[in-house]
Design an enzyme around this catalytic site. Structure first.
Site, PDB file in Angstrom:
ATOM      1  N   GLY A 131       0.819  -1.202   0.000  1.00  0.00           N
ATOM      2  CA  GLY A 131       0.000   0.000   0.000  1.00  0.00           C
ATOM      3  C   GLY A 131       0.848   1.245   0.000  1.00  0.00           C
ATOM      4  O   GLY A 131       2.064   1.199  -0.140  1.00  0.00           O
ATOM      5  N   MET A 157       3.543   9.045   3.773  1.00  0.00           N
ATOM      6  CA  MET A 157       4.976   9.274   3.674  1.00  0.00           C
ATOM      7  C   MET A 157       5.671   8.361   2.680  1.00  0.00           C
ATOM      8  O   MET A 157       6.777   8.635   2.261  1.00  0.00           O
ATOM      9  CB  MET A 157       5.626   9.062   5.043  1.00  0.00           C
ATOM     10  CG  MET A 157       5.283  10.120   6.057  1.00  0.00           C
ATOM     11  SD  MET A 157       5.938  11.734   5.626  1.00  0.00           S
ATOM     12  CE  MET A 157       7.605  11.569   6.277  1.00  0.00           C
ATOM     13  N   VAL A 207       4.571   0.973   0.967  1.00  0.00           N
ATOM     14  CA  VAL A 207       4.805  -0.217   1.771  1.00  0.00           C
ATOM     15  C   VAL A 207       4.898  -1.432   0.852  1.00  0.00           C
ATOM     16  O   VAL A 207       3.981  -1.706   0.075  1.00  0.00           O
ATOM     17  CB  VAL A 207       3.688  -0.431   2.810  1.00  0.00           C
ATOM     18  CG1 VAL A 207       4.056  -1.580   3.731  1.00  0.00           C
ATOM     19  CG2 VAL A 207       3.451   0.829   3.616  1.00  0.00           C
ATOM     20  N   ASP A 215      -2.928   9.916  15.006  1.00  0.00           N
ATOM     21  CA  ASP A 215      -3.786   9.462  13.905  1.00  0.00           C
ATOM     22  C   ASP A 215      -4.424   8.119  14.244  1.00  0.00           C
ATOM     23  O   ASP A 215      -4.380   7.186  13.462  1.00  0.00           O
ATOM     24  CB  ASP A 215      -2.953   9.363  12.618  1.00  0.00           C
ATOM     25  CG  ASP A 215      -3.834   9.301  11.380  1.00  0.00           C
ATOM     26  OD1 ASP A 215      -5.018   9.664  11.475  1.00  0.00           O
ATOM     27  OD2 ASP A 215      -3.326   8.870  10.327  1.00  0.00           O
TER      28      ASP A 215
END
Lengths: 540, 196
Positions: A137, A141, A144, A253
């Site tokens: 994914g 930032m 992955v 978050d």
């Protein structure tokens, strides 16, 4: 054109002209009147438009059937072309939905360019000594990857700083800090970090690959959960948070997509400290960028104020609420509206939505949803303890008494009253506008830099790594001036903001990108089977 | 067996350019529903079908990058079919054993088809063409008066009589005939635009 002789009005050229939309209004009426009577021309115009097979295809393909996705792709839905990031909160609790748009899809393909070659035909390539199996994914930032570590015969998730960002000093710094901060937290309910390193000039960190789904996926599938499951999940999230908080780390978050559920075991792990930062690191927080998913933000985050660990507790309250009711506690059409609700209003009582919930649960969640941090439970550790107590009570009501904080106010018989601290709404809106201003100004600078091909600057905190360039360019055009590298958020385009606030749609599409850059999937190893290995065959 | 339209080269060039989000949206608007429906037809639940559609898009997006580099690979259509088919089959067969497929033997069936090739390929082509039609229809509809569109929808798609459609849309019989043919012509042009 007489009724006696319908054929007399037949005119192939007029029929074709009608189809090609070349006729005057008067001629069109003439054709339509003629078609009221002339069977031959009815056939002629149908055949002229398309042959029999086309008509048949149109009938077969445009008719709805059982396989249609009613929500999104159904033909009858005029929004068929709408990308999901055009609308935040499109449906409850699934802001991670990527739907048809998924504009960032092209970015990961560039990734292949900086992978090293591999001998294994099943692999994409090599990176940092790992065989790359696929892409898991994309987050705010970076990217992955799913990797395989041959020496230890295990799968890992590799989070690589996006190549776009790797050139930015601030982004590198933040990535390194994220890695360092997370690596320091060793706890069962926090995904550990194996390694932090660089390869081909790209910083990356390595985590274990955990098969399972995010809580978001589970909520999408099941709606609400039962109280025992909620308490188990909540307790573990609180425990993981307590561990992070004890290292001075605020997650910032907390949301269902960042809560990973291991398959088969009742273990929950917190992940993606992508927006977390050491709470005492003032140098970068000063920019005041609102980072985080609006739906689960705390009021102090929404206002762009300084936050501490108790902000995570509010977000946890929102997660508990969503698990309990299947709905987000603060909902509105626009991100601005959501923030306003977070700051100003109490969520609808959970028991109106899920009457089976006990009153004490309402009381407890309300304690996390207090607008003022000091009115909330004091720490994540306390929340974890209370939730453990609640769980014991639910499982053995006679043996284990409810924790004190859950006691229902005997006078009202429900959750405690909202404290009377509330400022006049007018001021709150002003605060909110300030927060938004801060939130917009810096990413706007980023977008401009990015759109104009310049490297991002130090001022940047929340790079829209996946933001569609089309939007970015638009943003660049509309935003006044070229921000200087050290531009304070206050230099930001205030009038632009005002306009954006008035024009909901534009703001919505942009703000969503800023807050929650679209990701392919969860930014964590949440997909159970490995992503499809891209076709290698055609390359030969 | 319906024919899979040749994908527009110009569009793909745009898709390969990361800067062109609109083109990607258009591309995804067509391919994603196709894969979704395909998955549903194979017995997957809504969420799983969504998931699969996404993963197929990932691999196609990755693969698009490599396509241009080799010219001797036959048509893009054939290539894309192969990508999509393999991606779908991979995604379906690699599902964890405990996941509910909503049907028995789907995995075996797919594995068998991977070897022999054909029925699922037909399905893929069918769903792709359906998706192109729907994409085109949505575009055409957006440009027309709703009553014009309905003249087409009611008669050509839903199989209602011209008279019924006339009553429902408030048009004359002749006007329904005219309108539906005009819509059909636009629809065909739009589909062919994709194929071009």
């Amino acid at each position: 054109m007489t009724t006696k002789d319908p054929q007399s009005g037949c005119n192939q050229r007029l029929l074709r002209g009608y189809l090609e939309e070349l006729l005057s209004a008067q001629q069109q009426v003439q054709v339509e009147q003629h078609l009221c009577r002339c069977q031959a021309c009815r056939t002629a115009i149908s055949d002229s438009a398309a042959d029999r097979q086309w008509w048949g295809n149109a009938r077969d393909y445009l008719r709805g059937d059982d396989w249609d996705d009613d929500n999104r792709t159904g033909f009858s839905n005029p929004d068929v072309n709408r990308a999901p990031f055009d609308a935040i909160d499109q449906h409850d609790g699934s802001e991670e939905d990527n739907g048809a748009g998924w504009p960032s899809a092209v970015a990961p393909s560039q990734l292949v360019d900086w992978l090293d070659p591999t001998d294994d035909p099943r692999m994409l390539g090599r990176f940092g000594g790992y065989e790359i199996v696929g892409l898991i994914g994309q987050g705010g930032m970076g990217i992955v990857l799913k990797g395989f570590e041959p020496a230890l015969n295990r799968y890992v998730a590799i989070k690589v700083l996006s190549p776009l960002l790797a050139s930015s000093g601030a982004a590198r710094k933040r990535f390194a800090r994220e890695a360092k901060a997370t690596a320091a937290v060793l706890h069962d309910n926090v995904i550990p970090i194996h390694r932090v390193d660089e390869s081909n000039d790209l910083p990356f960190l390595v985590m274990p690959y955990v098969p399972g789904d995010s809580l978001q996926k589970r909520l999408d599938a099941e709606g609400s959960l039962d109280l025992v499951a909620i308490l188990r999940i909540g307790e573990q999230v609180a425990a993981g948070l307590a561990a992070a908080h004890s290292h001075g780390l605020v997650h910032r978050d907390i949301k269902p997509a960042n809560i990973l559920m291991e398959r088969g075991v009742e273990r929950v792990r917190l992940t993606d400290f992508g927006l977390a930062r050491a709470a005492d690191d003032g140098s970068l927080t000063r920019t005041g960028v609102i980072a985080g998913t609006p739906q689960y933000m705390s009021p102090e985050q929404a206002r762009g104020e300084a936050i501490d660990a108790r902000s995570d507790l509010f977000s946890l309250g929102s997660v508990l609420y969503t698990m309990s009711t299947g709905r987000l506690p603060f909902r509105a059409e626009t991100p601005y509206g959501i923030l306003l609700r977070i700051i100003e209003s109490r969520p609808r009582p959970m028991r109106e939505l899920a009457p089976a919930l006990p009153a004490w649960w309402e009381t407890l969640v309300a304690r996390l949803h207090e607008k003022r941090p000091e009115d909330r439970l004091a720490s994540a550790a306390e929340v974890a303890e209370v939730l453990r107590g609640c769980l014991a009570h639910v499982e053995q009501p006679t043996a284990a008494p409810l924790p004190d904080v859950c006691r229902v106010d005997p006078r009202s018989g429900s959750a405690p009253r909202f404290p009377a601290w509330t400022r006049p709404a007018r001021y709150q809106r002003a605060f909110l506008a300030l927060g938004l201003l801060l939130a917009l100004a810096v990413p706007a600078a980023w977008i401009i830099r990015w759109a104009t091909g310049q490297p991002p600057t130090e001022a940047v905190e929340l790079p829209p790594v996946n933001s569609p360039p089309a939007l970015a360019k638009k943003g660049a055009k509309e935003t006044a001036g070229e921000p200087k590298p050290e531009a304070s958020p206050w230099d930001g385009p205030a009038t632009e903001l005002t306009r954006l606030l008035e024009d909901g749609s534009e703001f919505e599409s942009r703000a969503h990108l800023l807050w929650d850059p679209p990701s392919l999937t969860d930014t964590t190893p949440a997909i159970s089977p490995p992503p499809v290995t891209p076709e290698k065959e055609p390359a030969r | 067996m319906s024919r899979l339209p040749e994908t527009s080269n110009s569009l793909l060039l745009k898709v390969r350019d990361p800067a062109n989000v609109d083109a990607w949206r258009e591309f995804a608007a067509i391919y994603r529903p196709a894969v979704y429906r395909l998955a549903r037809r194979q017995g997957l639940q809504d969420a799983d079908a969504e998931d699969l559609a996404q993963r197929v898009l990932v691999s196609v997006a990755d693969a698009l990058q490599t396509w241009e580099k080799d010219d001797n690979r036959g048509t893009f259509r054939a290539w894309l079919l192969r990508i999509a088919r393999n991606a779908i089959i991979n995604a379906l067969t690699r599902r964890p054993p405990d996941a509910a497929l909503g049907g028995t033997g789907v995995t075996d069936q797919l594995a068998a088809e991977q070897a022999t090739g054909s029925p699922i390929r037909d399905l893929i082509e069918d769903e792709h063409r359906r998706a192109v039609f729907r994409w085109a229809a949505a575009a055409v509809r957006a440009d027309l008066h709703e009553s014009t569109w309905m003249a087409f929808q009611l008669t050509a798609v839903e199989g209602r009589s011209i008279e019924e459609a006339a009553a429902e849309t408030g048009k004359s019989i002749g006007s329904v005939y005219a309108a539906r043919s005009r819509v059909m012509r636009r629809l065909r042009a739009k589909v062919m635009e994709w194929e071009a």
